[in-house]
Design a protein around this motif. Structure first.
Motif, PDB file in Angstrom:
ATOM      1  N   LYS A  54      94.081 -25.379  80.864  1.00 36.97           N
ATOM      2  CA  LYS A  54      94.857 -25.316  81.533  1.00 36.97           C
ATOM      3  C   LYS A  54      95.783 -25.181  82.560  1.00 36.97           C
ATOM      4  O   LYS A  54      96.444 -25.012  83.369  1.00 36.97           O
ATOM      5  CB  LYS A  54      95.999 -25.808  79.753  1.00 36.97           C
TER       6      LYS A  54
ATOM      7  N   GLU B 125      97.231 -26.244  85.942  1.00 32.98           N
ATOM      8  CA  GLU B 125      98.675 -26.626  86.164  1.00 32.98           C
ATOM      9  C   GLU B 125      99.298 -25.504  87.501  1.00 32.98           C
ATOM     10  O   GLU B 125     100.581 -25.508  88.036  1.00 32.98           O
ATOM     11  CB  GLU B 125      99.568 -25.664  85.268  1.00 32.98           C
TER      12      GLU B 125
ATOM     13  N   THR C 100      98.543 -35.270  88.562  1.00 31.32           N
ATOM     14  CA  THR C 100      99.509 -35.598  87.058  1.00 31.32           C
ATOM     15  C   THR C 100     100.169 -37.210  87.591  1.00 31.32           C
ATOM     16  O   THR C 100     100.357 -38.078  88.527  1.00 31.32           O
ATOM     17  CB  THR C 100     101.363 -35.661  86.949  1.00 31.32           C
TER      18      THR C 100
ATOM     19  N   SER D 190     101.324 -39.474  84.579  1.00 38.31           N
ATOM     20  CA  SER D 190     100.859 -40.273  83.165  1.00 38.31           C
ATOM     21  C   SER D 190     100.840 -41.932  83.503  1.00 38.31           C
ATOM     22  O   SER D 190     101.552 -42.574  84.006  1.00 38.31           O
ATOM     23  CB  SER D 190     103.136 -40.529  82.317  1.00 38.31           C
TER      24      SER D 190
ATOM     25  N   ALA E 122     107.444 -39.413  77.097  1.00 38.39           N
ATOM     26  CA  ALA E 122     106.824 -38.266  77.589  1.00 38.39           C
ATOM     27  C   ALA E 122     107.482 -37.556  77.434  1.00 38.39           C
ATOM     28  O   ALA E 122     106.975 -36.280  77.717  1.00 38.39           O
ATOM     29  CB  ALA E 122     106.430 -38.850  79.697  1.00 38.39           C
TER      30      ALA E 122
ATOM     31  N   PRO F  84     105.699 -34.031  75.526  1.00 37.77           N
ATOM     32  CA  PRO F  84     105.312 -32.872  76.774  1.00 37.77           C
ATOM     33  C   PRO F  84     103.210 -32.445  76.619  1.00 37.77           C
ATOM     34  O   PRO F  84     103.399 -31.776  77.846  1.00 37.77           O
ATOM     35  CB  PRO F  84     106.225 -31.839  76.867  1.00 37.77           C
TER      36      PRO F  84
ATOM     37  N   ARG G  30      99.490 -34.719  78.708  1.00 39.01           N
ATOM     38  CA  ARG G  30      98.937 -34.630  80.002  1.00 39.01           C
ATOM     39  C   ARG G  30      97.883 -35.634  80.790  1.00 39.01           C
ATOM     40  O   ARG G  30      96.805 -35.364  80.515  1.00 39.01           O
ATOM     41  CB  ARG G  30      98.851 -33.523  80.668  1.00 39.01           C
ATOM     42  N   SER G  31      97.986 -37.157  81.426  1.00 33.77           N
ATOM     43  CA  SER G  31      96.617 -36.854  81.695  1.00 33.77           C
ATOM     44  C   SER G  31      97.323 -36.868  83.835  1.00 33.77           C
ATOM     45  O   SER G  31      98.585 -36.700  83.833  1.00 33.77           O
ATOM     46  CB  SER G  31      97.517 -39.104  82.064  1.00 33.77           C
ATOM     47  N   TYR G  32      95.549 -36.770  83.547  1.00 36.67           N
ATOM     48  CA  TYR G  32      96.159 -36.961  85.590  1.00 36.67           C
ATOM     49  C   TYR G  32      94.667 -37.851  86.037  1.00 36.67           C
ATOM     50  O   TYR G  32      94.038 -38.306  85.277  1.00 36.67           O
ATOM     51  CB  TYR G  32      95.347 -35.661  85.845  1.00 36.67           C
TER      52      TYR G  32
ATOM     53  N   ASP H  25      92.555 -36.919  80.804  1.00 34.91           N
ATOM     54  CA  ASP H  25      93.295 -36.544  79.820  1.00 34.91           C
ATOM     55  C   ASP H  25      93.745 -35.464  79.076  1.00 34.91           C
ATOM     56  O   ASP H  25      92.811 -34.327  78.399  1.00 34.91           O
ATOM     57  CB  ASP H  25      93.476 -37.718  78.311  1.00 34.91           C
TER      58      ASP H  25
ATOM     59  N   ASN I  26      95.221 -33.334  75.398  1.00 29.70           N
ATOM     60  CA  ASN I  26      96.402 -33.478  74.807  1.00 29.70           C
ATOM     61  C   ASN I  26      96.475 -32.923  73.856  1.00 29.70           C
ATOM     62  O   ASN I  26      94.088 -31.721  73.913  1.00 29.70           O
ATOM     63  CB  ASN I  26      96.116 -35.089  74.061  1.00 29.70           C
TER      64      ASN I  26
END
Length: 159
Positions: free
Chosen positions: A50, A54, A75, A77, A84, A88, A91-93, A107, A109
């Motif tokens: 993560k 980020e 990113t 979503s 969303a 929070p 997260r999807s990419y 994803d 989560n």
């Protein structure tokens, strides 16, 4: 000379290159019938993963061939803005085209990390063995187990 020393001292400080969050493991603690026919098993430190995504918009991801690929992600979503905001932690990419990867979705989560990646004409998945597990399997779509009761694994319904 001082500039050279500064550059040499900074060379190893890239946080992305020093983050190791995937470790190949020899076995997983799952029912053999629920696992894909062939797979590579990994342990994942999801907190480090993560941080990497980020801070760098890039990830290292394993392949079913035992390689680790570096991919850039953006990113993307799949939820409405209201959902969303409410969730929070989901997260999807989208994986941006790279040297080997032609497309992909990732994803992250509360139950783990999930990926569907395409390399040339092969699609592969990375899924946790079970909810909140640090054990993951990486496998080709054609290696899924049609009898698996594990909801985390893509089912291969092709004859």
């Amino acid at each position: 000379m001082p500039l050279f020393l500064f550059l040499v001292s900074c060379k190893g400080t890239n946080s992305f290159s020093t983050q190791v969050y995937w470790t190949e493991i020899s076995e997983v603690s799952a029912n053999e019938n629920d696992l894909p026919a062939k797979f590579k098993a990994y342990s994942l430190d999801i907190d480090k993963l993560k941080l990497a995504v980020e801070s760098n918009n890039a990830l290292e991801i394993p392949t079913p061939y035992g390689e680790i690929l570096t991919v850039n992600v953006k990113t993307s979503s799949t939820m409405s803005p209201g959902l969303a905001e409410k969730f929070p932690e989901i997260r999807s990419y989208v994986v941006l085209n790279s040297e080997k990867v032609s497309s992909g979705r990732i994803d992250i989560n509360p139950s783990g990390f999930y990926a569907m990646i395409s390399i040339e004409s092969n699609t592969y998945f990375i899924n946790p063995v079970e909810r909140n597990s640090s054990e993951y399997v990486c496998y080709l779509k054609g290696d899924t187990n049609t009898n698996s009761m594990n909801p985390f694994f893509e089912q291969n319904n092709n004859p």
